[in-house]
Design a protein around this motif. Structure first.
Motif, PDB file in Angstrom:
ATOM      1  N   LEU A  32       0.845  -1.183   0.000  1.00 42.62           N
ATOM      2  CA  LEU A  32       0.000   0.000   0.000  1.00 42.62           C
ATOM      3  C   LEU A  32       0.889   1.245   0.000  1.00 42.62           C
ATOM      4  O   LEU A  32       2.013   1.223   0.502  1.00 42.62           O
ATOM      5  CB  LEU A  32      -0.908   0.005   1.230  1.00 42.62           C
ATOM      6  CG  LEU A  32      -1.908  -1.154   1.309  1.00 42.62           C
ATOM      7  CD1 LEU A  32      -2.513  -1.248   2.701  1.00 42.62           C
ATOM      8  CD2 LEU A  32      -3.006  -0.987   0.268  1.00 42.62           C
ATOM      9  N   HIS A  33       0.372   2.331  -0.563  1.00 41.43           N
ATOM     10  CA  HIS A  33       1.138   3.568  -0.671  1.00 41.43           C
ATOM     11  C   HIS A  33       0.709   4.544   0.426  1.00 41.43           C
ATOM     12  O   HIS A  33      -0.480   4.730   0.668  1.00 41.43           O
ATOM     13  CB  HIS A  33       0.907   4.217  -2.040  1.00 41.43           C
ATOM     14  CG  HIS A  33       1.491   3.439  -3.174  1.00 41.43           C
ATOM     15  ND1 HIS A  33       2.204   4.026  -4.192  1.00 41.43           N
ATOM     16  CD2 HIS A  33       1.482   2.109  -3.454  1.00 41.43           C
ATOM     17  CE1 HIS A  33       2.595   3.101  -5.050  1.00 41.43           C
ATOM     18  NE2 HIS A  33       2.159   1.925  -4.623  1.00 41.43           N
ATOM     19  N   ALA A  34       1.686   5.167   1.057  1.00 40.68           N
ATOM     20  CA  ALA A  34       1.390   6.158   2.091  1.00 40.68           C
ATOM     21  C   ALA A  34       2.528   7.163   2.167  1.00 40.68           C
ATOM     22  O   ALA A  34       3.701   6.777   2.198  1.00 40.68           O
ATOM     23  CB  ALA A  34       1.201   5.487   3.452  1.00 40.68           C
ATOM     24  N   ALA A  39      -1.240   8.513   7.445  1.00 43.45           N
ATOM     25  CA  ALA A  39      -1.503   7.416   6.509  1.00 43.45           C
ATOM     26  C   ALA A  39      -0.632   6.207   6.827  1.00 43.45           C
ATOM     27  O   ALA A  39      -1.108   5.065   6.833  1.00 43.45           O
ATOM     28  CB  ALA A  39      -1.251   7.883   5.076  1.00 43.45           C
ATOM     29  N   VAL A  40       0.639   6.443   7.104  1.00 42.96           N
ATOM     30  CA  VAL A  40       1.535   5.341   7.475  1.00 42.96           C
ATOM     31  C   VAL A  40       1.037   4.674   8.746  1.00 42.96           C
ATOM     32  O   VAL A  40       1.040   3.444   8.867  1.00 42.96           O
ATOM     33  CB  VAL A  40       2.983   5.845   7.652  1.00 42.96           C
ATOM     34  CG1 VAL A  40       3.874   4.736   8.222  1.00 42.96           C
ATOM     35  CG2 VAL A  40       3.557   6.333   6.330  1.00 42.96           C
ATOM     36  N   HIS A  41       0.602   5.477   9.709  1.00 43.28           N
ATOM     37  CA  HIS A  41       0.097   4.948  10.975  1.00 43.28           C
ATOM     38  C   HIS A  41      -1.121   4.051  10.743  1.00 43.28           C
ATOM     39  O   HIS A  41      -1.223   2.964  11.333  1.00 43.28           O
ATOM     40  CB  HIS A  41      -0.267   6.110  11.905  1.00 43.28           C
ATOM     41  CG  HIS A  41      -0.652   5.678  13.288  1.00 43.28           C
ATOM     42  ND1 HIS A  41       0.274   5.295  14.231  1.00 43.28           N
ATOM     43  CD2 HIS A  41      -1.866   5.557  13.879  1.00 43.28           C
ATOM     44  CE1 HIS A  41      -0.345   4.958  15.347  1.00 43.28           C
ATOM     45  NE2 HIS A  41      -1.643   5.111  15.162  1.00 43.28           N
ATOM     46  N   MET A  42      -2.006   4.481   9.860  1.00 41.07           N
ATOM     47  CA  MET A  42      -3.193   3.675   9.547  1.00 41.07           C
ATOM     48  C   MET A  42      -2.800   2.337   8.916  1.00 41.07           C
ATOM     49  O   MET A  42      -3.363   1.291   9.268  1.00 41.07           O
ATOM     50  CB  MET A  42      -4.117   4.435   8.598  1.00 41.07           C
ATOM     51  CG  MET A  42      -4.870   5.587   9.221  1.00 41.07           C
ATOM     52  SD  MET A  42      -5.994   6.406   8.039  1.00 41.07           S
ATOM     53  CE  MET A  42      -7.237   5.117   7.777  1.00 41.07           C
ATOM     54  N   HIS A  65       6.754   4.409  -0.326  1.00 44.24           N
ATOM     55  CA  HIS A  65       7.078   5.796   0.020  1.00 44.24           C
ATOM     56  C   HIS A  65       7.439   5.955   1.504  1.00 44.24           C
ATOM     57  O   HIS A  65       8.560   6.322   1.814  1.00 44.24           O
ATOM     58  CB  HIS A  65       5.974   6.777  -0.357  1.00 44.24           C
ATOM     59  CG  HIS A  65       5.461   6.626  -1.749  1.00 44.24           C
ATOM     60  ND1 HIS A  65       6.296   6.496  -2.840  1.00 44.24           N
ATOM     61  CD2 HIS A  65       4.189   6.553  -2.247  1.00 44.24           C
ATOM     62  CE1 HIS A  65       5.581   6.362  -3.935  1.00 44.24           C
ATOM     63  NE2 HIS A  65       4.295   6.376  -3.610  1.00 44.24           N
ATOM     64  N   ALA A  66       6.481   5.719   2.405  1.00 45.57           N
ATOM     65  CA  ALA A  66       6.743   5.913   3.848  1.00 45.57           C
ATOM     66  C   ALA A  66       7.513   7.206   4.076  1.00 45.57           C
ATOM     67  O   ALA A  66       8.515   7.245   4.777  1.00 45.57           O
ATOM     68  CB  ALA A  66       7.507   4.712   4.411  1.00 45.57           C
ATOM     69  N   ALA A  78       9.477  -1.778  11.850  1.00 43.47           N
ATOM     70  CA  ALA A  78      10.524  -2.805  11.882  1.00 43.47           C
ATOM     71  C   ALA A  78      10.033  -4.059  12.588  1.00 43.47           C
ATOM     72  O   ALA A  78      10.253  -5.183  12.117  1.00 43.47           O
ATOM     73  CB  ALA A  78      11.765  -2.254  12.579  1.00 43.47           C
ATOM     74  N   ASP A  79       9.367  -3.895  13.722  1.00 42.22           N
ATOM     75  CA  ASP A  79       8.892  -5.050  14.496  1.00 42.22           C
ATOM     76  C   ASP A  79       7.850  -5.861  13.735  1.00 42.22           C
ATOM     77  O   ASP A  79       7.783  -7.087  13.883  1.00 42.22           O
ATOM     78  CB  ASP A  79       8.318  -4.570  15.833  1.00 42.22           C
ATOM     79  CG  ASP A  79       9.380  -3.961  16.749  1.00 42.22           C
ATOM     80  OD1 ASP A  79      10.579  -4.212  16.514  1.00 42.22           O
ATOM     81  OD2 ASP A  79       9.003  -3.223  17.678  1.00 42.22           O
ATOM     82  N   LEU A  80       7.039  -5.180  12.929  1.00 42.11           N
ATOM     83  CA  LEU A  80       6.023  -5.861  12.119  1.00 42.11           C
ATOM     84  C   LEU A  80       6.624  -6.457  10.846  1.00 42.11           C
ATOM     85  O   LEU A  80       5.926  -7.133  10.089  1.00 42.11           O
ATOM     86  CB  LEU A  80       4.902  -4.888  11.745  1.00 42.11           C
ATOM     87  CG  LEU A  80       3.974  -4.461  12.888  1.00 42.11           C
ATOM     88  CD1 LEU A  80       3.093  -3.305  12.445  1.00 42.11           C
ATOM     89  CD2 LEU A  80       3.122  -5.633  13.367  1.00 42.11           C
ATOM     90  N   GLU A  81       7.900  -6.173  10.613  1.00 43.02           N
ATOM     91  CA  GLU A  81       8.633  -6.674   9.434  1.00 43.02           C
ATOM     92  C   GLU A  81       7.979  -6.220   8.136  1.00 43.02           C
ATOM     93  O   GLU A  81       7.906  -6.968   7.153  1.00 43.02           O
ATOM     94  CB  GLU A  81       8.780  -8.195   9.487  1.00 43.02           C
ATOM     95  CG  GLU A  81       9.563  -8.667  10.710  1.00 43.02           C
ATOM     96  CD  GLU A  81       9.725 -10.173  10.782  1.00 43.02           C
ATOM     97  OE1 GLU A  81       9.271 -10.866   9.854  1.00 43.02           O
ATOM     98  OE2 GLU A  81      10.310 -10.653  11.768  1.00 43.02           O
ATOM     99  N   VAL A  82       7.502  -4.983   8.152  1.00 44.29           N
ATOM    100  CA  VAL A  82       6.945  -4.359   6.953  1.00 44.29           C
ATOM    101  C   VAL A  82       8.091  -3.709   6.180  1.00 44.29           C
ATOM    102  O   VAL A  82       8.891  -2.967   6.743  1.00 44.29           O
ATOM    103  CB  VAL A  82       5.877  -3.316   7.311  1.00 44.29           C
ATOM    104  CG1 VAL A  82       5.403  -2.564   6.067  1.00 44.29           C
ATOM    105  CG2 VAL A  82       4.695  -3.987   8.001  1.00 44.29           C
ATOM    106  N   ILE A  83       8.165  -3.987   4.896  1.00 44.31           N
ATOM    107  CA  ILE A  83       9.244  -3.481   4.042  1.00 44.31           C
ATOM    108  C   ILE A  83       8.901  -2.082   3.541  1.00 44.31           C
ATOM    109  O   ILE A  83       7.749  -1.786   3.210  1.00 44.31           O
ATOM    110  CB  ILE A  83       9.482  -4.436   2.862  1.00 44.31           C
ATOM    111  CG1 ILE A  83      10.022  -5.775   3.380  1.00 44.31           C
ATOM    112  CG2 ILE A  83      10.438  -3.838   1.831  1.00 44.31           C
ATOM    113  CD1 ILE A  83      10.115  -6.856   2.334  1.00 44.31           C
ATOM    114  N   GLY A  84       9.903  -1.218   3.474  1.00 42.75           N
ATOM    115  CA  GLY A  84       9.727   0.126   2.922  1.00 42.75           C
ATOM    116  C   GLY A  84      10.173   0.165   1.469  1.00 42.75           C
ATOM    117  O   GLY A  84      11.345  -0.041   1.183  1.00 42.75           O
ATOM    118  N   ALA A  85       9.229   0.396   0.554  1.00 41.65           N
ATOM    119  CA  ALA A  85       9.564   0.538  -0.870  1.00 41.65           C
ATOM    120  C   ALA A  85       9.839   2.016  -1.124  1.00 41.65           C
ATOM    121  O   ALA A  85       8.918   2.807  -1.324  1.00 41.65           O
ATOM    122  CB  ALA A  85       8.421   0.033  -1.741  1.00 41.65           C
TER     123      ALA A  85
END
Length: 249
Positions: A32-34, A39-42, A65-66, A78-85
């Protein structure tokens, strides 16, 4: 606009949570884009909800984006292991958008955009991309230099202090190389096939005219491509070891 104002959300948190959880349960990788911190928090709330509902798995969900993040959300990502594109060509103070962002956000919030080193130190895996056609410069070499200097990678602006964005968030050339190689492969679940030169991996690579980790960081973007190899075949053969790094208008 009062303090704490943010743009309108086009969906509510409950709906977002459910949609992400459904996709996650089906085994899909969600990107998803934020760009704003709310938006990132959501999105992080939605990824966290999906993990609680479905259990933790090697999902490798991504946020493109992030751009701007709350302090506490950096470690949570980081803890959720979500990747930043990420888009490294946005890491410097460019003459097209940066001044508008600074005027709208104010200098304090503007300085909190693209905290790449902070994100990297927290353990966030990030990849490199360009967001074409918003950004027309597509060469990874310019992105590598921009991330390592936080300044324009182009010959006409690389020594101009006006293009320097946030020097405290600069990372190493090797970190930036990983954005475009091993990290990109990991984001695609293809680390067993691409991303590094190893036995049994695909022979997809470029041969560069100089060692990026040994040259002056301001010469990275000027590095020429001697060969492009795809599937073990040479599909491009270049000439000069260096090229002029000129911005695409």
């Amino acid at each position: 606009m009062g303090a704490g104002y943010c743009g309108p959300a086009y969906t509510d948190q409950e709906t977002l949570n459910k949609v992400v959880a459904i996709a996650d349960k089906a085994g899909y990788q969600v990107e998803l884009h934020a760009m704003g911190d709310e938006a990132v928090h959501m999105l992080l709330d939605a990824f966290e909800y999906a993990q609680k509902e479905n259990g933790k798995r090697d999902a490798r969900h991504q946020i493109a984006h992030a751009t701007l993040m709350r302090d506490e959300d950096i470690q949570r990502m980081a803890d959720l292991e979500v990747i930043g594109a990420m888009q490294p060509m946005w890491f410097y103070y460019d003459p097209f958008f940066s001044y508008m962002e600074e005027a709208n956000f104010g200098p304090e919030r503007f300085a909190k955009e693209y905290r790449v080193k902070t994100m990297l130190d927290a353990g966030i895996v990030m990849t490199g991309s360009v967001d074409y056609p918003i950004t027309l410069e597509v060469r990874p070499l310019t992105g590598i230099q921009a991330g390592a200097t936080q300044q324009s990678p182009f010959d006409e602006g690389e020594n101009d202090p006006k293009t320097l964005r946030n020097p405290n968030e600069a990372v190493s050339v090797m970190d930036m190389i990983k954005f475009y190689t091993t990290n990109g492969a990991k984001a695609l679940f293809m680390e067993d096939k691409i991303g590094s030169i190893e036995k049994d991996k695909l022979a997809d690579m470029v041969v560069l005219g100089q060692n990026l980790t040994e040259v002056d960081v301001r010469q990275v973007a000027n590095t020429g491509v001697l060969y492009t190899i795809s599937g073990g075949r040479v599909v491009y053969e270049g000439g000069d070891k260096t090229v002029a790094a000129l911005p695409i208008q």
